[in-house]
Write a protein that holds these residues in place. Structure first.
Motif, PDB file in Angstrom:
ATOM      1  N   GLU A  57       0.809  -1.205  -0.015  1.00  0.00           N
ATOM      2  CA  GLU A  57       0.106   0.036  -0.247  1.00  0.00           C
ATOM      3  C   GLU A  57       0.866   1.317  -0.026  1.00  0.00           C
ATOM      4  N   LYS A  58       1.718   1.416   0.746  1.00  0.00           N
ATOM      5  CA  LYS A  58       2.718   2.480   1.030  1.00  0.00           C
ATOM      6  C   LYS A  58       3.497   2.621  -0.116  1.00  0.00           C
ATOM      7  N   LYS A  90       0.845   2.817  -3.383  1.00  0.00           N
ATOM      8  CA  LYS A  90      -0.158   3.861  -3.100  1.00  0.00           C
ATOM      9  C   LYS A  90      -1.474   3.361  -3.861  1.00  0.00           C
ATOM     10  N   LEU A  91      -1.925   2.279  -3.488  1.00  0.00           N
ATOM     11  CA  LEU A  91      -2.944   1.746  -3.771  1.00  0.00           C
ATOM     12  C   LEU A  91      -4.481   2.466  -3.578  1.00  0.00           C
ATOM     13  N   LYS A  92      -4.798   2.783  -2.265  1.00  0.00           N
ATOM     14  CA  LYS A  92      -5.792   3.582  -2.133  1.00  0.00           C
ATOM     15  C   LYS A  92      -5.940   4.998  -2.805  1.00  0.00           C
ATOM     16  N   SER A 107      -6.549  -2.338  -5.548  1.00  0.00           N
ATOM     17  CA  SER A 107      -6.603  -3.242  -4.095  1.00  0.00           C
ATOM     18  C   SER A 107      -5.610  -4.209  -4.820  1.00  0.00           C
ATOM     19  N   VAL A 108      -4.959  -5.127  -3.830  1.00  0.00           N
ATOM     20  CA  VAL A 108      -3.892  -5.912  -4.273  1.00  0.00           C
ATOM     21  C   VAL A 108      -4.570  -7.129  -4.920  1.00  0.00           C
ATOM     22  N   THR A 158      -1.424   0.542 -10.903  1.00  0.00           N
ATOM     23  CA  THR A 158      -0.269   0.889 -10.321  1.00  0.00           C
ATOM     24  C   THR A 158       0.719  -0.013 -10.837  1.00  0.00           C
TER      25      THR A 158
END
Length: 456
Positions: free
Chosen positions: A3-4, A7-9, A14-15, A341
């Protein structure tokens, strides 16, 4: 951690979505693992070595795109560029494949230099938004056309250049059945997408492949290698023999410089550079436009690291032993599946790395199973046509010419060339230069494209 870093959100993903998108991109690109060794093999290169080089170059290039730019774009040796490498430079001009690799390597070095400056970024930003939308549409038609051809739904014709599959004759049990399975695959994919099933494109590929296996097992589908229709059933799953790679790895640095053709070499190198540059720019425009990654001015935020990744991958690919590595238009399939991403690219890259071991399995995926994904992606990319202002003829006509040139000329870069030349000339001659704010770079690009048609 994922996530970090990715920067998914922030990118509304999502993964799970990224992983499915990465698989989807790989599945639509996996054909290069079969096609590239075949084409470069005609140039006298070892097919097995080229397959390994292709997979490694794709892995490194795609990983660079993920880590440097955080974009869901995948890289692999480019179609068209490999044909130029084999059939024009080696077979046509009579030069060794090692010299051709050196030209690719030199082109990549120049590409890196241009990417570290503002030149390539400035070219990307100078192209007007209407042409960027047209590029996306043109690529969509191009991808769909490739899919229809790969499925043998569209075939060559002496009378009309191309025509539809007749579904009769001696090749019906191979070519005809494959085409029918492709049509069924398109239907399955469409239903899945309408029902908003996650990973619908990937499921469509796998479902079509499974249907092909079933048809072959019961005798409905009969492989016919002479017609380009191969068995859908893997002969084996893994291969651990990598010894052939030594034949191409580092061969770029073993060129014999006695009687070195410096004049022809420069022409060859710049031909690679020219096509690579505008194929990459066109692909980035088309795919990023589809993913709504362009800002209001039509600019891509992290264009420089994206271009740099592409340039470095070209050099590394040449060292491994393959033709120009470039950003792939099939990345649009992953974007369509939700990829936003670099995590998508990481998954795609790792699959390319794994494909070295599982090459017998991946190479068995039939082209008619990949075709539904390409046709569906083409449909999605057509959506950018609504961004073109057809009430403004000075924008609409060049956009139209750009769109139709890509599938008809079988080249992304040719579509961009026609679009840039026509947009610049039409607006200049009709006195709209100030209104359209034609930049000096657009004039330069138009002139360079014209000179390309004259001298290259």
């Amino acid at each position: 951690m994922l996530e970090k870093f990715f920067k998914l959100k922030e990118n509304n993903t999502s993964v799970k979505t990224e992983v499915v998108a990465g698989f989807t991109t790989f599945m639509t690109m996996a054909y290069i693992l079969a096609v590239n060794p075949s084409i470069l093999g005609d140039a006298g290169m070892n097919g097995s070595a080229v397959l390994i080089a292709t997979a490694l170059a794709s892995f490194v290039g795609t990983l660079l795109m993920a880590l440097l730019a955080n974009y869901p774009f995948a890289l692999a040796p480019g179609m068209g560029l490999n044909a130029y490498f084999a059939y024009t430079v080696v077979i046509g001009m009579g030069y060794s494949w090692k010299l051709a690799l050196l030209a690719v390597f030199a082109e990549g070095i120049i590409f890196i230099i241009l990417s570290l400056t503002n030149v390539r970024e400035a070219i990307f930003n100078a192209i007007p938004l209407t042409l960027k939308s047209a590029v996306s549409v043109g690529i969509g038609l191009f991808i769909a056309f490739i899919g229809l051809q790969d499925a043998k739904l569209i075939v060559n014709s002496d009378a009309t250049l191309i025509t539809y599959q007749t579904f009769k004759g001696e090749t019906f049990r191979s070519v005809g059945i494959g085409a029918i399975l492709a049509l069924i695959g398109i239907l399955i994919t469409a239903i899945l997408l309408i029902k908003q099933v996650k990973g619908g494109i990937l499921i469509g590929i796998l479902a079509t492949w499974i249907l092909g296996i079933i048809c072959e097992l019961v005798g409905i589908y009969i492989p016919n290698p002479e017609a380009g229709m191969y068995s859908t059933i893997p002969a084996s799953i893994v291969s651990l023999d990598f010894s052939s790679f030594t034949e191409t790895f580092g061969a770029v640095f073993t060129v014999d410089f006695k009687n070195f053709p410096i004049g022809d070499f420069v022409v060859i190198m710049f031909s690679f550079l020219f096509v690579d540059m505008f194929d990459t720019i066109g692909t980035l425009i088309g795919v990023s436009s589809k993913a709504n990654m362009l800002d209001k001015e039509g600019k891509l935020e992290r264009i420089r690291p994206a271009l740099l990744s592409d340039a470095i991958a070209t050099c590394i690919g040449a060292i491994f032993g393959t033709s120009t590595t470039t950003t792939y238009v099939e990345s649009a399939s992953g974007v369509t599946a939700g990829g936003r991403t670099g995590l998508t690219s990481v998954v795609t890259g790792l699959l390319f790395l794994l494909s070295i071991i599982f090459s017998p399995l991946f190479l068995t995926i039939p082209s008619f199973a990949i075709a539904p994904a390409l046709v569906t992606v083409g449909f999605y990319m057509m959506g950018s046509v609504v961004k073109i202002n057809f009430d403004d003829m000075s924008d609409a006509i060049p956009a139209f010419l750009c769109i139709i040139a890509m599938p008809l000329a079988y080249s992304i870069s040719e579509g961009i060339a026609i679009g840039v030349i026509s947009w610049t000339l039409i607006n200049l001659i009709t006195g709209k230069a100030k209104e359209k704010k034609i930049s000096a770079l657009m004039y330069v690009l138009a002139i360079l494209f014209v000179l390309k048609y004259i001298f290259l």
